[in-house]
Design a protein around this motif. Structure first.
Motif, PDB file in Angstrom:
ATOM      1  N   ARG A 484      42.895  47.135  60.433  1.00  0.00           N
ATOM      2  CA  ARG A 484      41.831  47.551  59.499  1.00  0.00           C
ATOM      3  C   ARG A 484      41.689  46.565  58.356  1.00  0.00           C
ATOM      4  NH1 ARG A 484      37.951  47.941  57.710  1.00  0.00           N
ATOM      5  NH2 ARG A 484      36.741  49.695  56.856  1.00  0.00           N
ATOM      6  N   LEU A 485      42.798  46.020  57.893  1.00  0.00           N
ATOM      7  CA  LEU A 485      42.740  45.023  56.829  1.00  0.00           C
ATOM      8  C   LEU A 485      41.992  43.776  57.289  1.00  0.00           C
ATOM      9  CD1 LEU A 485      43.599  43.991  54.025  1.00  0.00           C
ATOM     10  CD2 LEU A 485      45.750  43.216  55.068  1.00  0.00           C
ATOM     11  N   LEU A 486      42.236  43.344  58.523  1.00  0.00           N
ATOM     12  CA  LEU A 486      41.545  42.168  59.051  1.00  0.00           C
ATOM     13  C   LEU A 486      40.044  42.429  59.194  1.00  0.00           C
ATOM     14  CD1 LEU A 486      44.121  41.005  61.751  1.00  0.00           C
ATOM     15  CD2 LEU A 486      43.680  39.964  59.531  1.00  0.00           C
ATOM     16  N   ARG A 487      39.673  43.660  59.613  1.00  0.00           N
ATOM     17  CA  ARG A 487      38.249  43.988  59.720  1.00  0.00           C
ATOM     18  C   ARG A 487      37.598  44.002  58.338  1.00  0.00           C
ATOM     19  NH1 ARG A 487      39.969  48.074  63.210  1.00  0.00           N
ATOM     20  NH2 ARG A 487      39.327  49.675  61.703  1.00  0.00           N
ATOM     21  N   HIS A 488      38.320  44.551  57.368  1.00  0.00           N
ATOM     22  CA  HIS A 488      37.804  44.590  55.997  1.00  0.00           C
ATOM     23  C   HIS A 488      37.579  43.181  55.460  1.00  0.00           C
ATOM     24  CE1 HIS A 488      37.102  45.872  51.927  1.00  0.00           C
ATOM     25  NE2 HIS A 488      38.186  45.241  51.486  1.00  0.00           N
ATOM     26  N   ARG A 489      38.485  42.292  55.777  1.00  0.00           N
ATOM     27  CA  ARG A 489      38.334  40.903  55.345  1.00  0.00           C
ATOM     28  C   ARG A 489      37.103  40.260  55.980  1.00  0.00           C
ATOM     29  NH1 ARG A 489      42.578  35.978  56.702  1.00  0.00           N
ATOM     30  NH2 ARG A 489      41.704  34.456  55.233  1.00  0.00           N
ATOM     31  N   ALA A 490      36.875  40.545  57.268  1.00  0.00           N
ATOM     32  CA  ALA A 490      35.742  39.944  57.962  1.00  0.00           C
ATOM     33  C   ALA A 490      34.410  40.539  57.502  1.00  0.00           C
ATOM     34  CB  ALA A 490      35.902  40.129  59.472  1.00  0.00           C
ATOM     35  N   GLU A 491      34.411  41.850  57.171  1.00  0.00           N
ATOM     36  CA  GLU A 491      33.151  42.518  56.824  1.00  0.00           C
ATOM     37  C   GLU A 491      32.777  42.329  55.357  1.00  0.00           C
ATOM     38  OE1 GLU A 491      34.010  46.497  57.879  1.00  0.00           O
ATOM     39  OE2 GLU A 491      33.959  46.139  60.059  1.00  0.00           O
ATOM     40  N   ASP A 492      33.724  42.598  54.458  1.00  0.00           N
ATOM     41  CA  ASP A 492      33.413  42.603  53.032  1.00  0.00           C
ATOM     42  C   ASP A 492      34.006  41.421  52.274  1.00  0.00           C
ATOM     43  OD1 ASP A 492      32.144  45.035  53.504  1.00  0.00           O
ATOM     44  OD2 ASP A 492      33.995  46.154  53.173  1.00  0.00           O
ATOM     45  N   GLY A 493      34.958  40.747  52.893  1.00  0.00           N
ATOM     46  CA  GLY A 493      35.594  39.620  52.211  1.00  0.00           C
ATOM     47  C   GLY A 493      36.683  40.093  51.266  1.00  0.00           C
ATOM     48  N   VAL A 494      37.818  39.436  51.306  1.00  0.00           N
ATOM     49  CA  VAL A 494      38.957  39.749  50.446  1.00  0.00           C
ATOM     50  C   VAL A 494      39.471  38.430  49.877  1.00  0.00           C
ATOM     51  CG1 VAL A 494      41.278  40.733  50.317  1.00  0.00           C
ATOM     52  CG2 VAL A 494      39.578  41.760  51.831  1.00  0.00           C
ATOM     53  N   GLU A 495      39.791  38.419  48.599  1.00  0.00           N
ATOM     54  CA  GLU A 495      40.344  37.209  48.004  1.00  0.00           C
ATOM     55  C   GLU A 495      41.608  36.787  48.748  1.00  0.00           C
ATOM     56  OE1 GLU A 495      41.054  37.682  43.904  1.00  0.00           O
ATOM     57  OE2 GLU A 495      38.941  37.904  43.347  1.00  0.00           O
ATOM     58  N   GLU A 496      41.764  35.473  48.906  1.00  0.00           N
ATOM     59  CA  GLU A 496      42.886  34.963  49.699  1.00  0.00           C
ATOM     60  C   GLU A 496      44.224  35.371  49.116  1.00  0.00           C
ATOM     61  OE1 GLU A 496      44.132  33.275  53.136  1.00  0.00           O
ATOM     62  OE2 GLU A 496      42.056  33.550  52.466  1.00  0.00           O
ATOM     63  N   GLU A 497      44.326  35.340  47.795  1.00  0.00           N
ATOM     64  CA  GLU A 497      45.600  35.704  47.158  1.00  0.00           C
ATOM     65  C   GLU A 497      45.941  37.165  47.441  1.00  0.00           C
ATOM     66  OE1 GLU A 497      47.682  35.851  42.722  1.00  0.00           O
ATOM     67  OE2 GLU A 497      45.653  35.020  42.986  1.00  0.00           O
ATOM     68  N   LEU A 498      44.952  38.049  47.318  1.00  0.00           N
ATOM     69  CA  LEU A 498      45.186  39.460  47.614  1.00  0.00           C
ATOM     70  C   LEU A 498      45.510  39.653  49.085  1.00  0.00           C
ATOM     71  CD1 LEU A 498      45.152  42.448  46.909  1.00  0.00           C
ATOM     72  CD2 LEU A 498      42.659  42.433  47.219  1.00  0.00           C
ATOM     73  N   MET A 499      44.800  38.957  49.963  1.00  0.00           N
ATOM     74  CA  MET A 499      45.056  39.055  51.398  1.00  0.00           C
ATOM     75  C   MET A 499      46.489  38.634  51.717  1.00  0.00           C
ATOM     76  SD  MET A 499      43.546  39.901  54.218  1.00  0.00           S
ATOM     77  CE  MET A 499      43.916  39.776  55.977  1.00  0.00           C
TER      78      MET A 499
END
Length: 522
Positions: A484-499
């Motif tokens: 789910r975290l990977l999907r969230h990153r692909a859909e909405d974008g997550v800062e690299e540091e937070l990721m």
């Protein structure tokens, strides 16, 4: 640039040979040496010379430091008698036996030069055996003895080597004086290693930065070696003592520093070990090129006699030494007697490595029969690696020394985890009584009580099965969370540091769950 390209090519070759060794189920040290020999005969292959000063000063300190850092101090002190019998007694005995065998086939060789040859090939290299020992479940006593021996035998052999070289080149030399020098070199190295180890601990505790603390451990490693060599005492012993001091204090470091430093040291250890053994194989062309004036049968007979004396002398020493607790009961508290099968394994773990070759190459140019001694050292390394290294795993299984994996968690691990769980539960119960924060602690109490209940019944079959099922449920939930975290990153974008932070937390939890599952699987 050529040196950089050559280094990268060698590391790539090391990776390929390591994969080949894993598929062939052979110690990777053996495959690396043989692979280096093959590369040396390829037409147009660059000539690689292993500088002895570089080998001893660059390769040896970090390898010894890594071994000393992870040494189990209680196991080391609990087996100090067999460790010293091997690291000191076996080294001296082997050196004398090899010297006498060499004089049988090379009668014109000075006795002190023959002792130098014996000191060169006397210390076994634990790296080659480690590839097998860490893959199998051996009794902790055998591993403790072999790892403890590897920490000290290089130092004792190199001190003897230094004294023998000095005796050969000097017109007059007192071996009684050499004995006192031996003790002085060892004590001096230990003192410097302890001082620098304690100084490194004080510095590391004030840095409060994982990268700087890891870098400081490398500085301490090389500083102890060079400081000891500068004042003409044993740099090898200094590095070992520094590693032992830092290893005993590692629990005072932060969790992140311990975890990341362990990964860094494992990487460095793999690269250096791999380069060392492949460079040993690459020396073959150079060594053979200087042996034209000797006959083939003469070289073969000398190599056979020296290698045989090397292997047999360890058996001659190890078996009587293993009987000392029975003959002298007072020594039993420094290491109990072992089954004969354990003694066979310890005697067969006698592979030689980088220390032997580097010491041979470091002989002065004017040393009597220098080229022949270098050739014999290489043959001893090759013979022990190929013959003992390839048969060690078979011998371990043949003698039934390998411990069978028992289902469930071991007694020691279960006891330690139970103590941890009870301590955490008591603290949570104390906090639950607090007027202000008690409500939050009350919500957490069921989880802590559940952990204690499962650990208290760890030996019961139904409880073990329930615990395994719960761990597997948590692991599946963790995988879903990661997806789910990977999907969230692909859909909405997550800062690299937070990721990176969230991924690290999930990784740590997954490692913990997998470690617990490994303890419960049959």
């Amino acid at each position: 640039m050529p040196i950089v390209q050559a280094l990268l090519a060698l590391i790539a070759a090391c990776i390929g040979f390591a994969l080949l060794a894993r598929r062939a189920r052979l110690p990777y040290a053996v495959v690396l040496v043989l692979g280096g020999m093959v590369l040396a005969f390829i037409p147009g292959a660059p000539k690689v010379e292993l500088d002895p000063d570089l080998a001893l000063a660059f390769f040896l300190p970090p390898l010894l430091m890594a071994s000393a850092y992870r040494t189990d101090w209680r196991a080391f002190t609990g087996n100090i008698r067999p460790i010293l019998f091997l690291a000191l007694g076996a080294v001296l005995f082997t050196a004398v036996c090899v010297a006498l065998a060499a004089l049988m086939v090379i009668p014109w060789l000075p006795f002190s030069a023959a002792i130098a040859l014996g000191a060169i090939v006397a210390p076994p290299d634990a790296v080659a055996a480690g590839a097998v020992l860490h893959r199998l479940r051996l009794p902790k006593g055998i591993v403790a003895v072999l790892e403890g021996e590897s920490l000290i035998n290089d130092a004792s052999a190199l001190v003897l080597y230094r004294l023998a070289v000095a005796a050969t080149l000097a017109s007059a030399y007192s071996w009684a004086e050499a004995g006192f020098t031996f003790i002085a070199l060892a004590i001096g190295g230990a003192m410097i290693g302890w001082l620098l180890g304690r100084g490194a601990i004080l510095a590391i505790r004030r840095l409060e930065d994982t990268l700087l603390e890891t870098a400081m451990s490398f500085i301490a490693c090389f500083a102890s070696y060079f400081a000891a060599e500068f004042v003409h005492v044993s740099g090898v012993i200094a590095v070992v003592v520094t590693g032992l001091v830092l290893g005993r204090a590692q629990h005072a470091l932060s969790a992140r520093t311990r975890r990341e430093a362990r990964v860094v040291w494992q990487f460095i250890e793999f690269v250096l070990n791999s380069l060392v053994f492949i460079l040993i194989g690459l020396q073959l062309n150079e060594i053979l090129g200087r042996m034209d004036h000797y006959g083939v049968w003469q070289l073969a007979s000398c190599a056979l006699v020296v290698s045989a004396a090397l292997i047999v002398s360890r058996f001659i020493w190890v078996f009587p030494a293993s009987l000392t607790p029975r003959l002298v009961p007072a020594l039993a508290r420094f290491g109990s007697a072992r089954p004969w099968s354990h003694t066979v394994i310890i005697a067969w773990c006698g592979m030689r490595g980088v220390v032997s070759l580097a010491a041979a190459l470091a002989l002065p140019v004017t040393f009597p029969e220098r080229d022949l001694i270098v050739f014999l050292a290489f043959c001893a390394i090759l013979a022990t690696l190929v013959m003992q290294g390839t048969t060690l795993e078979w011998l371990i299984k043949r003698l039934g020394v390998e411990e069978k994996r028992k289902p469930g968690m071991g007694i020691d691990e279960a006891t330690a985890r139970t103590l941890i769980a009870h301590a955490a539960l008591r603290e949570m119960e104390r906090r639950a009584e607090d007027v202000l924060s008690g409500a939050m602690a009350q919500d957490l109490l069921p989880e802590y009580r559940d952990r204690v209940r499962l650990l208290d019944g760890i030996s019961q079959g139904p409880i073990v099965a329930e615990r395994t099922a719960r761990l597997e449920h948590r692991l599946h939930a963790l995988r879903a969370a990661r997806a789910r975290l990977l999907r969230h990153r692909a859909e909405d974008g997550v800062e690299e540091e937070l990721m990176n932070r969230l991924t690290e937390e999930l990784d740590l939890e997954e490692l913990r769950l997998r470690r617990l599952l490994g303890a419960t699987d049959a």
